[in-house]
Design an enzyme around this catalytic site. Sequence first.
Site, mmCIF file in Angstrom:
data_model
loop_
_atom_site.group_PDB
_atom_site.id
_atom_site.type_symbol
_atom_site.label_atom_id
_atom_site.label_comp_id
_atom_site.label_asym_id
_atom_site.label_seq_id
_atom_site.Cartn_x
_atom_site.Cartn_y
_atom_site.Cartn_z
ATOM 1 N N TYR A 77 2.725 81.393 7.095
ATOM 2 C CA TYR A 77 2.951 80.180 7.871
ATOM 3 C C TYR A 77 2.758 78.495 7.105
ATOM 4 O O TYR A 77 3.964 77.706 7.973
ATOM 5 C CB TYR A 77 1.478 80.083 8.938
ATOM 6 C CG TYR A 77 1.560 79.364 9.946
ATOM 7 C CD1 TYR A 77 3.117 79.338 10.859
ATOM 8 C CD2 TYR A 77 1.017 78.318 10.178
ATOM 9 C CE1 TYR A 77 2.587 78.597 11.987
ATOM 10 C CE2 TYR A 77 1.151 77.627 11.325
ATOM 11 C CZ TYR A 77 2.501 77.581 12.864
ATOM 12 O OH TYR A 77 2.429 77.270 13.929
ATOM 13 N N ARG B 184 4.870 67.731 20.441
ATOM 14 C CA ARG B 184 4.575 68.150 19.561
ATOM 15 C C ARG B 184 4.077 67.648 18.383
ATOM 16 O O ARG B 184 5.436 66.962 17.795
ATOM 17 C CB ARG B 184 4.394 69.108 18.856
ATOM 18 C CG ARG B 184 4.174 70.890 19.670
ATOM 19 C CD ARG B 184 4.339 71.504 18.626
ATOM 20 N NE ARG B 184 5.485 71.582 18.323
ATOM 21 C CZ ARG B 184 6.039 72.157 16.995
ATOM 22 N NH1 ARG B 184 5.110 71.446 16.064
ATOM 23 N NH2 ARG B 184 7.823 71.860 16.902
ATOM 24 N N LYS C 40 10.639 64.964 15.605
ATOM 25 C CA LYS C 40 10.760 64.608 17.455
ATOM 26 C C LYS C 40 10.888 63.087 17.386
ATOM 27 O O LYS C 40 11.591 62.991 18.323
ATOM 28 C CB LYS C 40 9.701 65.061 17.732
ATOM 29 C CG LYS C 40 8.988 66.550 17.482
ATOM 30 C CD LYS C 40 9.831 67.652 18.459
ATOM 31 C CE LYS C 40 9.871 69.043 19.413
ATOM 32 N NZ LYS C 40 10.460 69.894 19.901
ATOM 33 N N ALA D 6 13.176 68.175 27.588
ATOM 34 C CA ALA D 6 14.051 67.583 28.924
ATOM 35 C C ALA D 6 14.588 68.802 30.162
ATOM 36 O O ALA D 6 14.795 67.799 31.079
ATOM 37 C CB ALA D 6 14.818 66.744 28.115
ATOM 38 N N GLU E 50 12.373 70.258 31.455
ATOM 39 C CA GLU E 50 11.590 70.887 32.266
ATOM 40 C C GLU E 50 10.895 69.079 33.094
ATOM 41 O O GLU E 50 10.631 69.464 34.597
ATOM 42 C CB GLU E 50 10.116 70.736 32.026
ATOM 43 C CG GLU E 50 10.064 72.455 31.084
ATOM 44 C CD GLU E 50 9.055 72.283 30.091
ATOM 45 O OE1 GLU E 50 7.894 71.273 30.450
ATOM 46 O OE2 GLU E 50 8.475 73.413 29.862
ATOM 47 N N ASP F 196 35.123 104.550 -9.864
ATOM 48 C CA ASP F 196 36.212 103.440 -9.695
ATOM 49 C C ASP F 196 34.931 103.053 -11.357
ATOM 50 O O ASP F 196 34.328 103.326 -10.862
ATOM 51 C CB ASP F 196 35.590 103.380 -8.108
ATOM 52 C CG ASP F 196 36.035 101.859 -8.259
ATOM 53 O OD1 ASP F 196 37.361 101.378 -8.926
ATOM 54 O OD2 ASP F 196 35.623 100.439 -8.318
ATOM 55 N N ASP G 221 33.888 101.383 -4.465
ATOM 56 C CA ASP G 221 33.424 100.293 -3.716
ATOM 57 C C ASP G 221 34.753 99.477 -2.854
ATOM 58 O O ASP G 221 34.526 99.032 -2.418
ATOM 59 C CB ASP G 221 32.921 98.948 -4.501
ATOM 60 C CG ASP G 221 34.063 98.595 -5.219
ATOM 61 O OD1 ASP G 221 35.009 98.451 -5.775
ATOM 62 O OD2 ASP G 221 34.014 96.832 -5.254
#
Length: 735
Positions: free
Chosen positions: A88, A283, A288, A388, A390, A508, A689
């Site tokens: 994280y 946040r 931002k 924006a 909201e 092949d 292939d």
Amino acid sequence: MSKTIIISNRLPVQLEIHNNSIISTPSVGGLATGMKSVHESGDSLWLGWSGIPTEDLKKGDDVLIKNELKKHKCVAVDLNNNEIDGFYFGFSNRTIWPLFHYFTEYTEFEHSTYEIYKQVNQKFADKIIENLNDGDTVWIHDYQLLLVPQMIKEVKPDVTIGFFLHIPFPSYEIFRTLPWREELLEGILGSDVIGFHTYDYERHFLSAVQRILGYDAEFNVIKNNGRGILVDSFPMGIDYDKFHEAAKKNSKQKRSEESEVQFEINKHLNADNNAKLILSIDRLDYTKGIANRLKAFEYFLDNYPEYHHKVRLVMLAVPSRSNVPQYKLLKNEIDQLVGRINGRFSEVSWTPIWYFYRSMPFENLIDLYTSSDVALITPIRDGMNLVAKEYIATRTDKTGVLILSEMAGAAKEMPEALIINPNNFEQIANSLHEALSMPIEEQITRNTSLQKRLKNYNVTKWASLFNEALQNVFNVVEKSTVLPLDANAEANLIDKFKKAKQRILFLDYDGTLAAFEKIPKNAKPSPALKERLMRLYNLPNTKLVLITGRDRETFNEWFGDSPFTLITEHGAWLKEPEADWELLEPLSDEWFTSIQPVLESYADSTPGSIVELKRYSLAWHFRNVDPVLGNRRAKDLKATLQQLIANNNLEILEGDKVIEIKTSGVNKGKSACKMLLNENYDFILSMGDDWTDEFMFRELPEHTHTIKVGKKETVAKHFIKGTKEVVGILEKLTM
Ligand code: GDG
């Protein structure tokens, strides 16, 4: 009954354990807010990390967590501190997040965190598989889980998987800097539907897939593994009614019911007839544009002194990822900027900035939205930006002005806002002036359109459109009918091979026995490959045929002294062991004079492409050309050639990144079938292939074991990944 499994890094509830009891609070953030209404209304299960590291759990806590989460229809994926750091705070937030938001200078390329990211993605995938029943649909969210779709698809090829990216997908030029770009793209491509907020992110993704993986895309459908993957934009909406109704309720509040925040706001608004409030909520994240916003506000105060005492910026910065160094630096920078501006302009009765570094309860958020005359939202990059939307939803009397960065996904759907470039202070300051002096009628006109759109295209609509795409995806794209050569199929193949009396193998060369090289001549067989082929050849009752599009001279040089049967130039030439080359079809090269100059002119004007002269055919290779340019030129060339070859008994073969012109009727299928004429083979294997190998797959008898190498459309019965796997199978046949 089938259900939808929602997967995101964090669950929609945050858990805390105090004195053996558990407290759960709703998660803040765009994804959690948006998907919550979907989760609550449908039959679904939400999987994610509980928010508590396993080291912090005492005996019995796991049961407490499990029971609490069950109430919310959630299941936890347990993570320890090391995993949280690497997955994280590490790879997700120090590599993908900055890079996808174009902050290349903040991006760390750290192998160790990628390894943990992979492990944790596997943990999520395992947990999903554990909870999966037949008929369930899987909907995976966001940049922390890019590898999960493929991890599930590999084990459960029949499950329908959706993936939605909440942040921008960067342009190919940015994405290509990632050392793990192929694996990450392959990871996402395990999905059946891939969604982005905007068309720009969608086209960047399609471009990266074509340029990095070389997969073809027709409009917004990617062809991979013989299956189609739908890529589309689904701009995320908000729960409009929730915000609108909360705002209505807020306006009917009695004074005694007002919150402390509302009380302070009112004090400011009542202090002056022209008092105004500008709102900023995010946040605390460098994407931002909070620092730029503050600088622009300072510039505004310098250039429009008439607003001193009257205007106040209320800035709510919600703490976020404070373990990551850049966020700590940003916090200091913001603290200093706020201090400097307030220091410069404050007077006894007026502070220009009210700064809150914390999160607020929903009710206070509504207080802020409903009391602010202007919302100033200026991200440097933002996937969508729900704040924006909201803000507009809470404007029950339709007044209020939204100033919005053109770098937010939301700007695409909200052209009635004042759209600004977040790096242009002057423009932001002028927009603030324009917003603060905008006539009420104009505000109402703009917001009427905005509200209509937001109410109509709300989060429920967003989710239902995505879900619809997921449920109907196989009416739009092809579902793969080719099966991977899994352990069972492989065991069956080996068993049949061992029991057979007469065996023939058609192999092949390029892309099957040997990997592609930038310069085709470099794909020379290694001694190890030759030895492996000799072992096959030495098995009793086994005929080994190497079948290629390559020219006779090269194959003669490479395999002329080996005892294998060789077929070259797609079936024009045959060489049996110990015999001379024999022309299988009457061919001529007289037509070269008219076609070769055309190919040469395409090679000259298309960097990276080359012309190959074979004895009886000509090929234009564009493997090393930019895929988009290559495909476009190939289309043009094909159209030009089609006119030239008419009445010439020639045909155009489209191989894998090659266009070849040759006498018609000569192909690998026809020549392979000739090999079967005088023998009764009870085991036939054909591996290739390329598109030109499809002739073999199609024309050889029904009982042939046909295997496609790589992820392309095919009529073969099975596919395997690549040349490494081919070697693996050949090894097993000789064991
Ligand atoms: C990612 C992408 C994309 C904020 N402060 C408080 C609070 N919030 C709520 C807002 C809003 C949400 O959090 C923030 O959403 P955003 O869209 O602005 O941003 P991210 O969290 O960065 O989300 C973004 C989004 O995913 C969805 O796809 O739009 O671009 O980066 O809903 O209301 N809620 C409460 N208190 C707060 O203090 N209760």
